[in-house]
Write a protein that holds these residues in place. Structure first.
Motif, mmCIF file in Angstrom:
data_model
loop_
_atom_site.group_PDB
_atom_site.id
_atom_site.type_symbol
_atom_site.label_atom_id
_atom_site.label_comp_id
_atom_site.label_asym_id
_atom_site.label_seq_id
_atom_site.Cartn_x
_atom_site.Cartn_y
_atom_site.Cartn_z
ATOM 1 N N TYR A 79 2.844 8.093 12.799
ATOM 2 C CA TYR A 79 2.561 7.953 11.360
ATOM 3 C C TYR A 79 2.509 6.475 10.973
ATOM 4 O O TYR A 79 1.610 6.046 10.243
ATOM 5 N N THR A 133 0.833 -1.206 0.000
ATOM 6 C CA THR A 133 0.000 0.000 0.000
ATOM 7 C C THR A 133 0.867 1.255 0.000
ATOM 8 O O THR A 133 0.382 2.356 0.247
ATOM 9 N N THR A 186 -2.700 5.474 -3.587
ATOM 10 C CA THR A 186 -4.137 5.528 -3.821
ATOM 11 C C THR A 186 -4.714 4.137 -4.076
ATOM 12 O O THR A 186 -5.921 3.932 -3.962
ATOM 13 N N TRP A 242 -4.553 2.107 8.499
ATOM 14 C CA TRP A 242 -5.109 2.547 7.209
ATOM 15 C C TRP A 242 -5.037 1.421 6.174
ATOM 16 O O TRP A 242 -5.882 1.351 5.269
ATOM 17 N N SER A 243 -4.093 0.519 6.322
ATOM 18 C CA SER A 243 -3.875 -0.554 5.348
ATOM 19 C C SER A 243 -4.703 -1.801 5.624
ATOM 20 O O SER A 243 -4.649 -2.761 4.846
ATOM 21 N N ARG A 244 -5.489 -1.814 6.685
ATOM 22 C CA ARG A 244 -6.157 -3.055 7.081
ATOM 23 C C ARG A 244 -7.189 -3.524 6.063
ATOM 24 O O ARG A 244 -7.366 -4.747 5.891
ATOM 25 N N ASP A 245 -7.865 -2.610 5.383
ATOM 26 C CA ASP A 245 -8.855 -3.040 4.385
ATOM 27 C C ASP A 245 -8.188 -3.732 3.202
ATOM 28 O O ASP A 245 -8.702 -4.736 2.679
ATOM 29 N N ASP A 249 -0.701 4.799 12.321
ATOM 30 C CA ASP A 249 -1.882 5.161 11.532
ATOM 31 C C ASP A 249 -1.841 4.532 10.142
ATOM 32 O O ASP A 249 -2.881 4.123 9.601
ATOM 33 N N SER A 250 -0.653 4.449 9.556
ATOM 34 C CA SER A 250 -0.518 3.846 8.225
ATOM 35 C C SER A 250 -0.828 2.357 8.259
ATOM 36 O O SER A 250 -1.413 1.810 7.314
ATOM 37 N N ARG A 269 1.592 6.960 1.386
ATOM 38 C CA ARG A 269 0.434 6.095 1.154
ATOM 39 C C ARG A 269 -0.031 6.194 -0.293
ATOM 40 O O ARG A 269 -0.162 7.291 -0.832
ATOM 41 N N TRP A 309 3.269 -2.177 4.219
ATOM 42 C CA TRP A 309 2.467 -0.966 4.416
ATOM 43 C C TRP A 309 3.388 0.248 4.603
ATOM 44 O O TRP A 309 4.578 0.092 4.865
#
Length: 317
Positions: free
Chosen positions: A155, A38, A57, A162-165, A158-159, A55, A144
């Protein structure tokens, strides 16, 4: 955190006619690690450093072509501590289904890195781990966005979340692929939080039917709050029984992480009995460290690698 050039232990057996070691990993025959990341590409993702800390898109699927340690001559590799090298990257697509196709049939091993990692070290650590435990099957590195900085903890955390999906997309594609084997996961440090969240989402989607598709789940030095961990494993049903935690009460990195988290003990630095009460298997590696940090034992210690190997061998479909 990762020891960028970790020791690839586990012993060296003799060479067969093809040059591959007996009881060797699949990487010794085909030195390729599949990658799902990601991270945002750098220079189109075709030249070093390939992917940076920002990150993206959309997720990228790629083949990482490696150069294995040279064991044919007198060198560090000949005594079992040679290093892998990332030679080139071949982007495939952004479709998790293509990753499942690349993985083919049979079991797969997914490595999820932790805090303070570059893309390259994440891929190479996946290779060290897979070769160290002599894994037979495809190896996948899920990378990630990490800034690789000591002061970028927030950071990175949170990253990871953010990558869990996207990681759940990867798991879904692998477990639903026709003829697929089991999916084994080794997650390190902050990567355990990401993995646990994705497993929770996976279980919410498939329920108990996914149980036979997930093999061993090894959390090495998990950087996650005890209460958060306890709550999450209650939401993943029988998948909780797949988890093995490798903990070390003298893990200096997790001690610092706990301070950054307001003094809350991290699972990977907790006492064995406290973790076992949550209903998961625990291996206390406190006495196994080679140095003063003791955070990368799954890469640097042969006995800890044997624990991972046994966890994989002991799972049933």
């Amino acid at each position: 955190m990762s020891a960028g050039s970790a020791l690839a232990l586990g012993g060296c057996a003799g060479l067969g006619a093809t040059g591959a070691r007996y009881d060797a990993s699949s990487l010794s025959v085909d030195p390729t690690v599949l990658v799902a990341t990601t991270r945002k590409p750098v220079s189109g993702g075709r030249a070093k450093p390939w992917f940076g800390p920002e990150r993206a898109t959309r997720m990228t699927i790629a083949r990482a072509r490696l150069v294995a340690p040279d064991e044919s001559r007198l060198s560090l590799a000949s005594v079992g501590i040679g290093d892998w090298r990332l030679d080139r990257l071949e982007p495939v697509s952004a479709d998790a289904g293509d990753l499942a196709a690349e993985a083919g049939g049979g079991d797969v091993l997914i490595y999820v890195h932790g805090f303070k990692q570059t893309f390259e070290t994440a891929v190479l650590d996946a290779a060290h781990l897979s070769d160290g435990i002599r894994f037979r099957g495809r190896t996948i590195a899920f990378s990630w966005p990490s800034r690789d900085g000591l002061f970028d903890y927030a950071y990175d955390r949170d990253s990871a979340m953010w990558s869990r999906d996207e990681f759940e997309r990867v798991l879904s594609a692998l477990v639903s692929a026709p003829g697929a084997g089991r999916v084994h996961i080794v997650a390190h440090s902050m990567g355990t939080m990401l993995t646990l969240e994705s497993l929770r989402q996976l279980y919410a989607k498939y329920g108990d039917t996914v149980t036979g598709k997930i093999g061993a789940v090894v959390f090495a030095a998990p950087d996650i709050d005890m209460d958060v961990f306890s709550s999450a494993i209650q939401r993943i049903g029988p998948l909780a029984g797949k988890i093995t935690v490798i903990a070390s009460t003298n893990d200096r990195a997790l001690a610092l992480s706990g301070q950054l988290a307001g003094g809350m003990t991290r699972v990977g630095a907790a006492e064995k009995a406290a973790i076992a009460r949550l209903g998961v298997r625990v291996v206390d590696a406190s006495a196994e460290g080679w140095g003063i940090v003791n955070h990368d034992l799954f890469l640097s210690n042969a006995d800890v690698q044997k624990v991972i190997r046994r966890s994989i061998d002991g799972t049933t479909a």
